[in-house]
Design a protein around this motif. Structure first.
Motif, PDB file in Angstrom:
ATOM      1  N   PRO A 140      41.709  84.443  45.608  1.00  0.00           N
ATOM      2  CA  PRO A 140      42.820  83.193  45.440  1.00  0.00           C
ATOM      3  C   PRO A 140      43.044  81.997  46.332  1.00  0.00           C
ATOM      4  O   PRO A 140      43.138  81.330  45.673  1.00  0.00           O
ATOM      5  CB  PRO A 140      44.057  84.178  45.754  1.00  0.00           C
ATOM      6  N   ARG A 141      42.213  81.989  47.450  1.00  0.00           N
ATOM      7  CA  ARG A 141      42.069  81.083  48.581  1.00  0.00           C
ATOM      8  C   ARG A 141      41.581  79.763  47.333  1.00  0.00           C
ATOM      9  O   ARG A 141      41.912  78.985  47.566  1.00  0.00           O
ATOM     10  CB  ARG A 141      41.176  81.704  49.442  1.00  0.00           C
ATOM     11  N   LEU A 142      39.958  80.796  46.974  1.00  0.00           N
ATOM     12  CA  LEU A 142      39.421  79.821  46.306  1.00  0.00           C
ATOM     13  C   LEU A 142      39.922  78.743  44.996  1.00  0.00           C
ATOM     14  O   LEU A 142      39.927  77.493  44.921  1.00  0.00           O
ATOM     15  CB  LEU A 142      38.089  79.907  46.273  1.00  0.00           C
ATOM     16  N   LEU A 143      40.737  80.492  44.415  1.00  0.00           N
ATOM     17  CA  LEU A 143      41.640  78.997  43.524  1.00  0.00           C
ATOM     18  C   LEU A 143      42.394  77.861  44.057  1.00  0.00           C
ATOM     19  O   LEU A 143      42.889  77.070  43.257  1.00  0.00           O
ATOM     20  CB  LEU A 143      42.514  80.530  42.432  1.00  0.00           C
ATOM     21  N   GLN A 144      43.214  78.491  44.777  1.00  0.00           N
ATOM     22  CA  GLN A 144      44.104  77.613  45.095  1.00  0.00           C
ATOM     23  C   GLN A 144      43.170  76.056  45.787  1.00  0.00           C
ATOM     24  O   GLN A 144      43.738  74.955  45.568  1.00  0.00           O
ATOM     25  CB  GLN A 144      44.867  78.701  46.493  1.00  0.00           C
ATOM     26  N   ALA A 145      42.747  76.361  46.502  1.00  0.00           N
ATOM     27  CA  ALA A 145      41.902  75.082  46.449  1.00  0.00           C
ATOM     28  C   ALA A 145      41.622  74.074  45.460  1.00  0.00           C
ATOM     29  O   ALA A 145      41.363  72.339  45.632  1.00  0.00           O
ATOM     30  CB  ALA A 145      40.217  75.744  47.956  1.00  0.00           C
ATOM     31  N   SER A 146      40.957  75.214  44.542  1.00  0.00           N
ATOM     32  CA  SER A 146      40.550  74.038  43.289  1.00  0.00           C
ATOM     33  C   SER A 146      41.286  73.719  42.121  1.00  0.00           C
ATOM     34  O   SER A 146      40.615  72.337  41.655  1.00  0.00           O
ATOM     35  CB  SER A 146      39.973  75.441  42.078  1.00  0.00           C
ATOM     36  N   VAL A 147      42.457  73.650  42.890  1.00  0.00           N
ATOM     37  CA  VAL A 147      43.130  72.838  41.954  1.00  0.00           C
ATOM     38  C   VAL A 147      44.173  72.012  42.631  1.00  0.00           C
ATOM     39  O   VAL A 147      45.489  71.402  42.865  1.00  0.00           O
ATOM     40  CB  VAL A 147      44.427  74.096  41.643  1.00  0.00           C
ATOM     41  N   GLU A 148      43.514  71.611  44.739  1.00  0.00           N
ATOM     42  CA  GLU A 148      44.358  71.033  45.534  1.00  0.00           C
ATOM     43  C   GLU A 148      43.757  69.818  45.223  1.00  0.00           C
ATOM     44  O   GLU A 148      42.231  69.252  45.346  1.00  0.00           O
ATOM     45  CB  GLU A 148      44.429  71.520  46.137  1.00  0.00           C
ATOM     46  N   TYR A 149      44.107  68.566  45.441  1.00  0.00           N
ATOM     47  CA  TYR A 149      42.929  67.593  46.419  1.00  0.00           C
ATOM     48  C   TYR A 149      42.281  67.791  47.425  1.00  0.00           C
ATOM     49  O   TYR A 149      42.987  68.423  48.872  1.00  0.00           O
ATOM     50  CB  TYR A 149      44.013  66.626  46.402  1.00  0.00           C
ATOM     51  N   GLN A 150      41.219  67.086  48.020  1.00  0.00           N
ATOM     52  CA  GLN A 150      40.485  67.558  49.213  1.00  0.00           C
ATOM     53  C   GLN A 150      39.905  65.869  49.847  1.00  0.00           C
ATOM     54  O   GLN A 150      39.672  65.597  48.802  1.00  0.00           O
ATOM     55  CB  GLN A 150      39.074  68.127  48.385  1.00  0.00           C
TER      56      GLN A 150
END
Length: 463
Positions: free
Chosen positions: A127-137
């Motif tokens: 879930p952490r990687l999934l969430q990071a993948s839909v957020e601005y970085q």
């Protein structure tokens, strides 16, 4: 037939007014990439000026990056014929039985798609990687991902601190980012007289003047570069020191040392392209070690994992990081986090190591096969490289050979897209041995090539 005739400003030198008119016409779309400008004498007659005025005007527009002169052909608006010809797109219309050796692609293997599938499944379970993948970085990528990429590079004998790395959308993006962030339109860069078409295209887009430097079996003639620097030093020199694309020439150690010294003496940047991967024993001393304060290094996963992922790495001196990050943010804000995560998961799985080991063995076998089949012809390239450069027999024309091969469903690339400046293209072709679906397909294409080389229609022409 009508020709393009501009209205010249009455202020200032007439040649400069012509150069300005050319720039305005291109910006307005009156002249488009690939358009051939009128012959100088015809335009001079139409404008009521001397031929010398038109010659100077064309030269000034070329210096500013708007035009490109080609001996025996004319003067063209940059960014059209050359750039388009350099990038034939994969896919599209591909007849059954076509063997395409025109693009430098990694050799096909089922593990590429399988490994990506496993990487995406691993991301879906976190879930952490999934969430990071839909957020601005951050524009330069997350530090932990850059550290993972740095560890991978170190395993390939390319030790680079994570703090020096930016994640880009492939090697081509890294080249464009470096050029647009460090140079202004009209400034000069230098590269091998035969070089990667992506560099030529990026320079055209940035309206840079490109000087081609003579080369031989040891790569760029650095003393020729030194003579250019004595007249007018470029702001940046682009080089592929381990294997020139297309010829495969490797820059000698002595020339690498001399190039690093010239960069310091004349205060220019070095843009080192290592995307065409070679194992460590086949590489020389990297420029980023010889002149770390002046060198930007481009690498990519395209030639070793999968081109479609579009994940690259740009190493730069610390003082350039903020400028490059700002440039990346202005171009695309960030690299898609999902693609970065997929590459990092791929590397963590061990699939990348397995795939790369197979690829090195496969390319060595394909090089050996091609050299055996083409024994008696002049070829060059790295024994573990993806490409082979074939210099044609005296009098044979590459355009005719490319056309003859295409009629028999084999695609190759002539020297034309790789040429810098106005020098005539050599009569040679590049064979992308890695792109064939299998060794059997490669062998079939080589037989077609041999038949074409020996056929009467392509015998040396009489003048």
């Amino acid at each position: 037939m009508t020709i393009w005739v501009p209205e010249l400003s009455s202020q200032g030198p007439r040649y400069r007014a012509l150069s300005d008119a050319i720039a305005v016409a291109i910006e307005r779309g009156e002249l488009v990439p690939g358009d051939r400008l009128p012959p100088q004498r015809r335009l001079a007659d139409a404008l009521g000026v001397t031929v010398g005025t038109v010659t100077r005007g064309y030269a000034e527009a070329e210096r500013q990056g708007w035009l490109q002169a080609r001996i025996g052909s004319g003067t063209y608006v940059r960014g059209g014929v050359d750039a388009a010809a350099a990038f034939p797109l994969p896919g599209g219309e591909r007849g059954e039985g076509l063997i395409d050796l025109s693009l430098s692609l990694p050799p096909p293997h089922p593990l590429r798609a399988e490994a990506l599938g496993r990487a995406l499944n691993a991301i879906a379970r976190q879930p952490r990687l999934l969430q990071a993948s839909v957020e601005y970085q951050a524009a330069d990528g997350l530090l932990d991902q850059r550290r993972q990429l740095a560890e991978w590079l170190a395993s390939l004998d390319m030790p680079l601190p994570a703090e020096e790395l930016l994640i880009t959308q492939g090697g081509q993006h890294g080249i464009s980012l470096a050029l647009t962030s460090l140079l202004r339109p009209g400034e000069r860069i230098a590269t091998d007289a035969l070089t990667y078409p992506g560099l030529i295209g990026a320079a055209q887009q940035a309206h840079l003047k490109v000087d081609g430097i003579a080369m031989d079996a040891d790569g760029m003639d650095v003393e020729a570069l030194a003579r250019l620097c004595a007249r007018q030093a470029p702001r940046l020199v682009y080089v592929t020191p381990d294997q020139n694309n297309p010829t495969g020439a490797s820059l000698s150690e002595a020339r690498r040392q001399r190039l690093a010294a010239l960069a310091r003496e004349y205060d220019f940047w070095l843009l080192e392209d290592g995307v065409q991967y070679l194992p460590a024993p086949a590489r020389g001393t990297p420029l980023y070690q010889l002149a770390p304060e002046r060198t930007l290094f481009v690498f990519s996963t395209a030639k070793v994992l999968a081109g479609g992922l579009r994940i690259g790495i740009l190493r730069a001196p610390e003082r350039l990081r903020e400028r490059l990050a700002a440039g990346l943010r202005a171009q695309s804000w960030m690299v898609p986090p999902l693609m970065i995560a997929a590459v990092c998961q791929w590397l963590a799985s061990g699939d990348a190591e397995t795939l790369l080991a197979w690829q090195c063995e496969e390319l060595a076998a394909r090089q050996a096969l091609a050299r055996k089949r083409l024994a008696g012809f002049e070829v060059s390239g790295q024994p573990l490289g993806a490409n082979l450069w074939l210099t044609l027999p005296h009098g044979m024309r590459s355009a005719a050979l490319v056309e003859a091969l295409a009629s028999r469903d084999v695609r190759v690339t002539s020297a034309e897209p790789f040429c810098v400046g106005s020098e005539p293209a050599p009569q040679a072709i590049r064979l992308c041995l890695s792109a064939a679906a299998s060794r059997e397909a490669l062998d079939q294409a080589l037989q077609v090539l041999l038949d074409a080389l020996e056929s009467p229609p392509l015998a040396p022409a009489t003048l």
